[in-house]
Design a protein around this motif. Structure first.
Motif, PDB file in Angstrom:
ATOM      1  N   LYS A 123       0.793  -1.167  -0.114  1.00  0.00           N
ATOM      2  CA  LYS A 123       0.105   0.166   0.044  1.00  0.00           C
ATOM      3  C   LYS A 123       0.907   1.233  -0.205  1.00  0.00           C
ATOM      4  CE  LYS A 123      -3.713   0.344   2.380  1.00  0.00           C
ATOM      5  NZ  LYS A 123      -4.887   0.064   3.359  1.00  0.00           N
ATOM      6  N   GLU A 124       0.256   2.326  -0.373  1.00  0.00           N
ATOM      7  CA  GLU A 124       1.204   3.847  -0.448  1.00  0.00           C
ATOM      8  C   GLU A 124       1.448   3.942   0.685  1.00  0.00           C
ATOM      9  OE1 GLU A 124       0.572   8.320  -2.109  1.00  0.00           O
ATOM     10  OE2 GLU A 124      -1.221   6.922  -1.898  1.00  0.00           O
ATOM     11  N   ALA A 125       0.677   3.964   1.863  1.00  0.00           N
ATOM     12  CA  ALA A 125       1.151   4.196   3.187  1.00  0.00           C
ATOM     13  C   ALA A 125       2.494   3.415   3.802  1.00  0.00           C
ATOM     14  CB  ALA A 125       0.286   3.657   4.338  1.00  0.00           C
ATOM     15  N   ASP A 152       9.121   2.518  -4.668  1.00  0.00           N
ATOM     16  CA  ASP A 152       8.373   3.621  -5.133  1.00  0.00           C
ATOM     17  C   ASP A 152       8.180   3.361  -6.643  1.00  0.00           C
ATOM     18  OD1 ASP A 152       8.475   5.147  -2.881  1.00  0.00           O
ATOM     19  OD2 ASP A 152       9.794   6.471  -3.374  1.00  0.00           O
ATOM     20  N   LEU A 153       9.092   3.024  -7.467  1.00  0.00           N
ATOM     21  CA  LEU A 153       8.975   2.843  -8.859  1.00  0.00           C
ATOM     22  C   LEU A 153       8.353   1.486  -8.943  1.00  0.00           C
ATOM     23  CD1 LEU A 153       9.981   3.743 -11.798  1.00  0.00           C
ATOM     24  CD2 LEU A 153      11.882   2.212 -11.329  1.00  0.00           C
ATOM     25  N   MET A 154       8.589   0.378  -8.282  1.00  0.00           N
ATOM     26  CA  MET A 154       7.768  -0.760  -8.619  1.00  0.00           C
ATOM     27  C   MET A 154       6.315  -0.722  -8.415  1.00  0.00           C
ATOM     28  SD  MET A 154      10.685  -3.671  -7.549  1.00  0.00           S
ATOM     29  CE  MET A 154      10.896  -3.041  -5.770  1.00  0.00           C
ATOM     30  N   PHE A 155       5.786   0.072  -7.413  1.00  0.00           N
ATOM     31  CA  PHE A 155       4.691   0.097  -6.921  1.00  0.00           C
ATOM     32  C   PHE A 155       3.851   1.076  -7.869  1.00  0.00           C
ATOM     33  CE2 PHE A 155       1.282   2.568  -4.551  1.00  0.00           C
ATOM     34  CZ  PHE A 155       0.596   1.549  -4.053  1.00  0.00           C
ATOM     35  N   PHE A 156       4.355   2.298  -8.044  1.00  0.00           N
ATOM     36  CA  PHE A 156       3.630   3.221  -9.000  1.00  0.00           C
ATOM     37  C   PHE A 156       3.791   2.887 -10.591  1.00  0.00           C
ATOM     38  CE2 PHE A 156       3.866   5.993  -5.444  1.00  0.00           C
ATOM     39  CZ  PHE A 156       2.354   6.324  -4.922  1.00  0.00           C
ATOM     40  N   GLY A 157       4.770   2.040 -10.735  1.00  0.00           N
ATOM     41  CA  GLY A 157       4.765   1.776 -12.174  1.00  0.00           C
ATOM     42  C   GLY A 157       4.433   0.246 -12.714  1.00  0.00           C
ATOM     43  N   GLN A 158       3.839  -0.232 -11.445  1.00  0.00           N
ATOM     44  CA  GLN A 158       3.237  -1.744 -11.419  1.00  0.00           C
ATOM     45  C   GLN A 158       4.309  -2.572 -12.146  1.00  0.00           C
ATOM     46  OE1 GLN A 158      -0.994  -1.742 -13.129  1.00  0.00           O
ATOM     47  NE2 GLN A 158      -0.440   0.175 -13.520  1.00  0.00           N
ATOM     48  N   LEU A 159       5.593  -2.625 -11.859  1.00  0.00           N
ATOM     49  CA  LEU A 159       6.756  -3.323 -12.251  1.00  0.00           C
ATOM     50  C   LEU A 159       7.053  -4.733 -11.341  1.00  0.00           C
ATOM     51  CD1 LEU A 159       9.289  -0.359 -13.068  1.00  0.00           C
ATOM     52  CD2 LEU A 159       7.267  -1.511 -14.628  1.00  0.00           C
ATOM     53  N   HIS A 160       7.417  -5.656 -11.881  1.00  0.00           N
ATOM     54  CA  HIS A 160       7.904  -6.732 -11.265  1.00  0.00           C
ATOM     55  C   HIS A 160       9.478  -6.310 -10.712  1.00  0.00           C
ATOM     56  CE1 HIS A 160       5.182  -9.775 -12.458  1.00  0.00           C
ATOM     57  NE2 HIS A 160       5.067  -9.182 -13.660  1.00  0.00           N
ATOM     58  N   ALA A 161       9.915  -6.809  -9.649  1.00  0.00           N
ATOM     59  CA  ALA A 161      11.092  -6.413  -9.049  1.00  0.00           C
ATOM     60  C   ALA A 161      12.270  -6.973  -9.836  1.00  0.00           C
ATOM     61  CB  ALA A 161      11.259  -7.221  -7.651  1.00  0.00           C
ATOM     62  N   GLY A 179       0.116  -4.419  -5.894  1.00  0.00           N
ATOM     63  CA  GLY A 179      -0.154  -3.213  -4.815  1.00  0.00           C
ATOM     64  C   GLY A 179      -0.470  -2.013  -5.729  1.00  0.00           C
ATOM     65  N   GLY A 180       0.492  -1.585  -6.693  1.00  0.00           N
ATOM     66  CA  GLY A 180       0.232  -0.639  -7.544  1.00  0.00           C
ATOM     67  C   GLY A 180      -0.991  -0.661  -8.350  1.00  0.00           C
ATOM     68  N   THR A 181      -1.476  -1.830  -8.942  1.00  0.00           N
ATOM     69  CA  THR A 181      -2.328  -1.915  -9.633  1.00  0.00           C
ATOM     70  C   THR A 181      -3.634  -1.931  -8.823  1.00  0.00           C
ATOM     71  OG1 THR A 181      -1.256  -3.607 -11.171  1.00  0.00           O
ATOM     72  CG2 THR A 181      -3.844  -3.570 -11.194  1.00  0.00           C
ATOM     73  N   THR A 182      -3.923  -2.192  -7.686  1.00  0.00           N
ATOM     74  CA  THR A 182      -4.945  -2.180  -6.837  1.00  0.00           C
ATOM     75  C   THR A 182      -5.120  -0.823  -6.546  1.00  0.00           C
ATOM     76  OG1 THR A 182      -4.372  -4.421  -5.840  1.00  0.00           O
ATOM     77  CG2 THR A 182      -5.752  -2.817  -4.600  1.00  0.00           C
ATOM     78  N   HIS A 183      -4.002   0.173  -6.270  1.00  0.00           N
ATOM     79  CA  HIS A 183      -3.986   1.513  -6.022  1.00  0.00           C
ATOM     80  C   HIS A 183      -4.874   2.140  -7.261  1.00  0.00           C
ATOM     81  CE1 HIS A 183      -2.374   5.238  -4.436  1.00  0.00           C
ATOM     82  NE2 HIS A 183      -2.030   5.571  -5.780  1.00  0.00           N
ATOM     83  N   TYR A 184      -4.379   1.960  -8.047  1.00  0.00           N
ATOM     84  CA  TYR A 184      -5.053   2.824  -9.190  1.00  0.00           C
ATOM     85  C   TYR A 184      -6.506   2.363  -9.585  1.00  0.00           C
ATOM     86  CZ  TYR A 184      -0.277   4.239 -10.864  1.00  0.00           C
ATOM     87  OH  TYR A 184       1.050   4.635 -10.829  1.00  0.00           O
ATOM     88  N   LEU A 185      -6.827   1.041  -9.592  1.00  0.00           N
ATOM     89  CA  LEU A 185      -8.120   0.642  -9.477  1.00  0.00           C
ATOM     90  C   LEU A 185      -9.109   1.255  -8.415  1.00  0.00           C
ATOM     91  CD1 LEU A 185      -7.605  -3.140 -10.738  1.00  0.00           C
ATOM     92  CD2 LEU A 185      -8.409  -1.227 -11.950  1.00  0.00           C
ATOM     93  N   CYS A 186      -8.561   1.115  -7.321  1.00  0.00           N
ATOM     94  CA  CYS A 186      -9.553   1.480  -6.215  1.00  0.00           C
ATOM     95  C   CYS A 186      -9.412   3.224  -6.214  1.00  0.00           C
ATOM     96  CB  CYS A 186      -8.659   1.421  -4.786  1.00  0.00           C
ATOM     97  SG  CYS A 186      -8.772  -0.379  -4.365  1.00  0.00           S
ATOM     98  N   ARG A 187      -8.861   3.872  -6.886  1.00  0.00           N
ATOM     99  CA  ARG A 187      -8.771   5.307  -7.075  1.00  0.00           C
ATOM    100  C   ARG A 187      -9.592   5.812  -8.474  1.00  0.00           C
ATOM    101  NH1 ARG A 187      -5.626   4.355  -3.566  1.00  0.00           N
ATOM    102  NH2 ARG A 187      -4.989   5.802  -1.992  1.00  0.00           N
ATOM    103  N   GLY A 188     -10.097   4.700  -9.140  1.00  0.00           N
ATOM    104  CA  GLY A 188     -10.965   4.783 -10.154  1.00  0.00           C
ATOM    105  C   GLY A 188     -10.514   5.093 -11.525  1.00  0.00           C
ATOM    106  N   VAL A 189      -9.356   4.837 -11.588  1.00  0.00           N
ATOM    107  CA  VAL A 189      -8.425   4.773 -12.881  1.00  0.00           C
ATOM    108  C   VAL A 189      -9.185   3.782 -13.649  1.00  0.00           C
ATOM    109  CG1 VAL A 189      -6.258   4.548 -14.264  1.00  0.00           C
ATOM    110  CG2 VAL A 189      -6.567   5.650 -11.955  1.00  0.00           C
TER     111      VAL A 189
END
Length: 289
Positions: A98-100, A118-127, A249-259
């Motif tokens: 999660k962002e928190a 930060d990059l992996m989360f917001f960029g929806q990237l595999h480590a 987590g990044g994918t869930t973040h965007y979907l939950c925010r209505g993207v």
């Protein structure tokens, strides 16, 4: 990941030997043999596992300069394998980051792992798409992981492209990810700019190289980044995460925010709609010490 694919190919070749197939039968392999091999997974594994094995064979075939002869019938077989999969073949869904959690990393100054997280989360990237297995700079392979020069300049909306030389789905063909600015302490673009400045990185350096205590340039590894995050999050009741947890987590973040899902799919270079499968709710996170 490369070792895993090699094992998949070796397993296929071992099976081909028991079936008395000749080298011309397996390179390239025709659709009938592929389907016969795929059915061997029925009742033993999940359909996704069978698909991963066949995908490794496809990559190997194309790498050898041969035509891929698979057909639509394979998809039906994968579905059949999935329906017959034993319960033991499924693992519990991984907890999304999660962002928190990222914000807490910043407050605790986990600098060498925070920027990549930060990059992996917001960029929806595999480590494994951005971080190597070895900290040794001479072993860094720019055909596998990005350099500083692979990060593009921001467009008029502030979005930067990031060339990924190799990805889980595209292999050595690579893909381009798009990193958008965020109104967050964990903004990946601000984090990357600071990381590059602090470590005095040039265009030809690994994207996540850093300078150690004696000013020697080293590569941040996947294990070090994930372990550092787990070390700080673990005492707060968060289950151990893996490198894949940042992506989901990044994918869930965007979907939950209505993207819109199609935008999330494009940004995350998802090939299928599996990203729409509900993820488990993350463990409640408290910043109270």
């Amino acid at each position: 990941m490369r070792v895993c694919k090699h094992n998949h190919i070796q397993k296929f070749l071992n099976w081909a030997g028991t079936e008395n197939l000749t080298p011309s039968n397996v390179l390239p392999v025709n659709k009938t043999i592929l389907c016969n091999y795929a059915t061997t997974f029925a009742g033993r594994t999940a359909g996704g596992t069978a698909c991963a094995h066949i995908s490794a064979i496809k990559g190997w075939t194309l790498h050898k300069g041969k035509a891929w002869l698979g057909g639509e019938r394979l998809n039906a077989i994968f579905n059949g394998v999935e329906h017959r999969a034993p319960p033991s073949s499924f693992r519990n869904p991984r907890t999304p980051v999660k962002e928190a959690y990222l914000t807490f990393l910043h407050t605790n100054l986990i600098l060498d792992g925070t920027k990549a997280a930060d990059l992996m989360f917001f960029g929806q990237l595999h480590a494994g798409e951005v971080l190597p297995d070895s900290p040794n700079l001479p072993r860094y392979n720019p055909r596998q992981h990005p350099l500083v020069s692979d990060l593009g300049q921001p467009n008029n909306l502030g979005t930067c492209s990031l060339k990924l030389p190799s990805t889980k789905t595209a292999g050595s063909r690579g893909e381009t990810a798009f990193i958008t600015p965020q109104h967050s302490p964990a903004c990946p673009l601000a984090a990357l700019a600071e990381h590059i400045r602090v470590n005095c990185l040039g265009p030809g350096n690994p994207l996540f190289a850093y300078r150690d205590e004696v000013d020697v340039l080293r590569c941040l590894t996947r294990d070090k980044c994930v372990n550092r995050c787990n070390k700080i999050w673990g005492p707060r009741g968060i289950p151990r995460i893996t490198g894949h947890c940042f992506r989901i987590g990044g994918t869930t973040h965007y979907l939950c925010r209505g993207v819109p899902p199609d935008v999330v799919k494009a940004l995350g270079h998802w090939k299928l709609d599996m990203f729409l499968t509900p993820f488990p709710a993350a463990i409640p996170f408290s910043l109270v010490h």
